[in-house]
Design an enzyme around this catalytic site. Structure first.
Site, PDB file in Angstrom:
ATOM      1  N   MET A 297      -1.079   2.086  -4.141  1.00 23.92           N
ATOM      2  CA  MET A 297      -2.271   2.936  -4.045  1.00 23.92           C
ATOM      3  C   MET A 297      -2.601   3.609  -5.378  1.00 23.92           C
ATOM      4  SD  MET A 297      -3.371   2.054  -1.234  1.00 23.92           S
ATOM      5  CE  MET A 297      -4.921   2.954  -1.433  1.00 23.92           C
TER       6      MET A 297
ATOM      7  N   HIS B 225      -8.417  34.318  -7.076  1.00 16.96           N
ATOM      8  CA  HIS B 225      -9.679  33.793  -6.556  1.00 16.96           C
ATOM      9  C   HIS B 225     -10.676  33.594  -7.687  1.00 16.96           C
ATOM     10  CE1 HIS B 225     -12.994  33.171  -3.786  1.00 16.96           C
ATOM     11  NE2 HIS B 225     -13.693  34.010  -4.546  1.00 16.96           N
TER      12      HIS B 225
ATOM     13  N   SER C 134       0.830  -1.209   0.000  1.00 14.90           N
ATOM     14  CA  SER C 134       0.000   0.000   0.000  1.00 14.90           C
ATOM     15  C   SER C 134       0.865   1.260   0.000  1.00 14.90           C
ATOM     16  CB  SER C 134      -0.936  -0.015   1.209  1.00 14.90           C
ATOM     17  OG  SER C 134      -0.167  -0.095   2.397  1.00 14.90           O
TER      18      SER C 134
HETATM   19  N1  LIG Z   1       3.934   9.294  -7.983  1.00 16.04           N
HETATM   20  C1  LIG Z   1       5.164   8.934  -7.694  1.00 16.04           C
HETATM   21  O1  LIG Z   1       6.059   9.733  -7.492  1.00 16.04           O
HETATM   22  C2  LIG Z   1       5.493   7.484  -7.628  1.00 16.04           C
HETATM   23  C3  LIG Z   1       4.577   6.547  -8.035  1.00 16.04           C
HETATM   24  C4  LIG Z   1       4.915   5.222  -7.931  1.00 16.04           C
HETATM   25  C5  LIG Z   1       6.163   4.886  -7.451  1.00 16.04           C
HETATM   26  N2  LIG Z   1       7.028   5.827  -7.088  1.00 16.04           N
HETATM   27  C6  LIG Z   1       8.344   5.468  -6.532  1.00 16.04           C
HETATM   28  O2  LIG Z   1       8.526   4.088  -6.570  1.00 16.04           O
HETATM   29  C7  LIG Z   1       9.006   3.649  -5.310  1.00 16.04           C
HETATM   30  C8  LIG Z   1       8.496   2.261  -5.039  1.00 16.04           C
HETATM   31  O3  LIG Z   1       7.108   2.329  -4.720  1.00 16.04           O
HETATM   32  P1  LIG Z   1       6.395   1.119  -3.986  1.00 16.04           P
HETATM   33  O4  LIG Z   1       5.011   1.521  -3.674  1.00 16.04           O
HETATM   34  O5  LIG Z   1       6.610  -0.126  -4.762  1.00 16.04           O
HETATM   35  O6  LIG Z   1       7.269   0.967  -2.695  1.00 16.04           O
HETATM   36  P2  LIG Z   1       7.045   1.464  -1.181  1.00 16.04           P
HETATM   37  O7  LIG Z   1       8.281   1.056  -0.480  1.00 16.04           O
HETATM   38  O8  LIG Z   1       6.568   2.854  -1.118  1.00 16.04           O
HETATM   39  O9  LIG Z   1       5.836   0.549  -0.670  1.00 16.04           O
HETATM   40  C9  LIG Z   1       5.952  -0.832  -0.595  1.00 16.04           C
HETATM   41  C10 LIG Z   1       4.752  -1.393   0.127  1.00 16.04           C
HETATM   42  O10 LIG Z   1       4.861  -2.813   0.138  1.00 16.04           O
HETATM   43  C11 LIG Z   1       4.719  -3.279   1.465  1.00 16.04           C
HETATM   44  N3  LIG Z   1       5.520  -4.504   1.570  1.00 16.04           N
HETATM   45  C12 LIG Z   1       6.859  -4.623   1.431  1.00 16.04           C
HETATM   46  N4  LIG Z   1       7.220  -5.912   1.589  1.00 16.04           N
HETATM   47  C13 LIG Z   1       6.084  -6.609   1.818  1.00 16.04           C
HETATM   48  C14 LIG Z   1       5.790  -7.964   2.062  1.00 16.04           C
HETATM   49  N5  LIG Z   1       6.757  -8.871   2.137  1.00 16.04           N
HETATM   50  N6  LIG Z   1       4.498  -8.329   2.255  1.00 16.04           N
HETATM   51  C15 LIG Z   1       3.503  -7.408   2.212  1.00 16.04           C
HETATM   52  N7  LIG Z   1       3.728  -6.099   1.988  1.00 16.04           N
HETATM   53  C16 LIG Z   1       4.994  -5.723   1.805  1.00 16.04           C
HETATM   54  C17 LIG Z   1       5.188  -2.153   2.346  1.00 16.04           C
HETATM   55  O11 LIG Z   1       4.670  -2.265   3.640  1.00 16.04           O
HETATM   56  C18 LIG Z   1       4.621  -0.955   1.568  1.00 16.04           C
HETATM   57  O12 LIG Z   1       3.257  -0.794   1.847  1.00 16.04           O
HETATM   58  C19 LIG Z   1       8.498   4.670  -4.306  1.00 16.04           C
HETATM   59  O13 LIG Z   1       9.405   4.815  -3.248  1.00 16.04           O
HETATM   60  C20 LIG Z   1       8.341   5.923  -5.097  1.00 16.04           C
HETATM   61  O14 LIG Z   1       9.422   6.788  -4.869  1.00 16.04           O
HETATM   62  C21 LIG Z   1       6.708   7.125  -7.156  1.00 16.04           C
END
Ligand SMILES: NC(=O)c1ccc[n+]([C@@H]2O[C@H](COP(=O)([O-])OP(=O)(O)OC[C@H]3O[C@@H](n4cnc5c(N)ncnc54)[C@H](O)[C@@H]3O)[C@@H](O)[C@H]2O)c1
Ligand SMILES: Cc1cc2nc3c(=O)[nH]c(=O)nc-3n(C[C@H](O)[C@H](O)[C@H](O)COP(=O)(O)OP(=O)(O)OC[C@H]3O[C@@H](n4cnc5c(N)ncnc54)[C@H](O)[C@@H]3O)c2cc1C
Length: 457
Positions: free
Chosen positions: A183, A443, A178
């Site tokens: 998300m 505004h 998440s």
């Molecule tokens: N809009 C944006 O800027 C954007 C969009 C997407 C991704 N990104 C980049 O990509 C990177 C990676 O994103 P992400 O969402 O993959 O990583 P994240 O590290 O933000 O989230 C990973 C999620 O997976 C969960 N998780 C990890 N290992 C797990 C397991 N073994 N079992 C269950 N849940 C587990 C964590 O608790 C967390 O909720 C982000 O840090 C971000 O910088 C940026």
């Protein structure tokens, strides 16, 4: 072969920016890129395809909620083939532009995979050639990290690599993780009409950010039917040829048509043999850098997802540029630069519905006092334009109590990623609450909310 002045390893957003900048500074620069397709994560499998798909999901959602605005148009239909064509067309366009830019760039490009054999020498995996250089910039990016869930590897699960190709529109999707990817994808599929379940192993979503941001997104998600299972993990996974069957940690079972792993990304450093260059990574595989992109080796710099504590594109690009200036300074009379990639700004935008942005300092509420900080909050429901647009969410400004200097801006709501750039400039330029108070905002606009926060106390 004569040593190069600089070799950049990896040609994504960070590596391309680094090589282009270094060559413009007069360094004889070589870029080594291993992937069969040029473009890097952002163009091929990251920001651009995901945001294109989200743009369609947003239109579908808007149609479904048009009733509120007295428009009867509640049953939009997705033309999957047209969406796939648009995805292909737009991404190919970005890819062609990058390819042409790289072909015309004043640096040399070799398509191969590099690894260190000593601090000044690389070996190329396919050609077997060795290359020497005075300086290196490591910009090798990251790959999806997949947890060892029993049964998972025998199933056709997706990661962001597959989702961004839009293979099909499943009727039901389970997303494990998440964070930003999980998300954004939950909102993508909910917008397109799938039944979405998110498994969050903690009691929050977007848990790297202040709790009030994730709470607002979670509430809005649940209102629209996204099923978020907090503190729930998948214990095992099976695929029966058409559907996934998950056994969950609360002993319940879940059945879905598509399974997406959004469990973070791992820096691509393991095959570089960094130890041969005298470098070590942290326990996540990240090559640590300081705010000038220096590693522990004076002639080796790093940029982008393989090194950045916050893996986002604008930082990959700025880190690449900073690293190029540092490398140029090493062996030329290029002026010493103190330009840093400004880690304190920490800007991250997440394109959920509502959007999220986090910028600068964001202590938990009970830490404000001890850190000499104060915060001001304002809700979109109290803003004229917010009421017109039926907007949910709020913004929060964090400032120093003693000086009024702005140090953080955080928001969840419509258009907050775009509008927060006003606050990015304010924080970067050390503006105070008074400066903000004396600036009239247009505004009625959504950006106006940043100036209204000051009226909240
Ligand atoms: N809009 C944006 O800027 C954007 C969009 C997407 C991704 N990104 C980049 O990509 C990177 C990676 O994103 P992400 O969402 O993959 O990583 P994240 O590290 O933000 O989230 C990973 C999620 O997976 C969960 N998780 C990890 N290992 C797990 C397991 N073994 N079992 C269950 N849940 C587990 C964590 O608790 C967390 O909720 C982000 O840090 C971000 O910088 C940026
Ligand atoms: C689904 C998704 C959505 C995202 N959305 C956003 C967003 O909206 N906004 C945002 O700011 N960020 C977003 N990101 C993050 C963003 O895409 C990355 O931070 C950024 O693209 C990283 O750029 P990079 O140059 O560090 O890595 P990459 O672009 O991955 O480039 C690294 C390159 O190095 C090459 N390489 C690796 N090892 C070697 C080797 N040994 N030898 C030679 N070459 C090698 C690889 O082939 C690759 O081309 C998103 C990520 C994902 C997954």
């Amino acid at each position: 072969m004569k040593p190069f002045r600089l070799i950049v390893i990896g040609g994504g957003s960070a590596g391309h920016a680094a090589a282009r900048t270094a060559a413009r500074l007069g360094l004889e620069t070589l870029l080594v890129e291993a992937a069969p397709t040029l473009g890097g994560l952002c163009i091929l499998r990251g920001c651009m395809p995901s945001k294109l798909l989200i743009a369609t999901a947003d239109r579908m959602r808007e149609c479904r909620s048009a009733d509120h605005f007295a428009v009867r148009n509640s049953s939009p239909r997705l033309d999957e083939a047209q969406l796939r064509r648009r995805l292909h067309q737009v991404i190919s366009g970005f890819q062609d532009a990058r390819r042409q830019e790289m072909a015309a760039a004043p640096y040399r490009l070799i398509r191969d995979r590099a690894q260190f054999i000593d601090p000044h020498t690389l070996r190329l995996e396919n050609s077997g050639d060795t290359l020497r250089a005075d300086a290196f910039i490591v910009a090798t990016g990251s790959t999806p990290s997949i947890p060892p869930i029993p049964g998972l590897s025998d199933t056709p699960f997706w990661t962001s690599d597959e989702v961004t190709q839009f293979p099909s529109l499943p009727s039901s999707v389970t997303i494990i993780g998440s964070g930003a990817v999980g998300m954004e994808f939950a909102h993508l599929y909910e917008g397109l009409g799938s039944q979405v379940t998110v498994l969050s192993r903690s009691s929050r979503i977007l848990s790297k950010l202040h709790p009030d941001l994730g709470q607002t997104v979670a509430a809005a998600s649940e209102q629209r039917g996204i099923d978020i299972r907090f503190q729930t993990e998948a214990q095992s996974v099976r695929h029966d040829g058409s559907r996934f069957h998950l056994h969950l940690s609360d002993e319940s079972h879940l059945c879905c048509q598509a399974l997406i792993l959004a469990t973070g990304r791992s820096p691509s450093t393991s095959s570089l043999h960094l130890d041969q260059a005298g470098l070590t990574t942290d326990d996540t595989g990240r090559l640590p850098i300081n705010e000038l992109t220096q590693t522990s080796q004076p002639h080796i710099f790093a940029a982008g997802d393989c090194a950045s504590p916050l893996p986002v594109v604008h930082l990959a690009v700025v880190q690449g540029e900073v690293a190029a200036h540092q490398a140029a300074h090493l062996r030329t009379d290029h002026q010493v630069t103190d330009r840093s990639w400004e880690p304190h700004l920490k800007m991250q935008g997440i394109f959920t519905h509502p959007e999220v942005v986090s910028l600068g300092v964001d202590p938990h509420d009970d830490e404000l006092e001890s850190q000499g900080l104060q915060q001001h909050r304002y809700s979109f429901s109290d803003l004229g334009k917010g009421e017109i647009l039926n907007a949910q969410g709020h913004i929060r400004l964090v400032s120093e109590k003693s000086t009024g200097r702005l140090v953080g801006a955080h928001a969840v709501g419509p258009g907050v990623v775009d509008s927060s750039h006003v606050m990015l400039l304010a924080i970067k330029n050390r503006m105070t609450l008074d400066d903000l108070r004396r600036t009239p905002f247009y505004h009625p606009s959504l950006a106006e909310i940043w100036s209204y926060a000051l009226d909240s106390d």
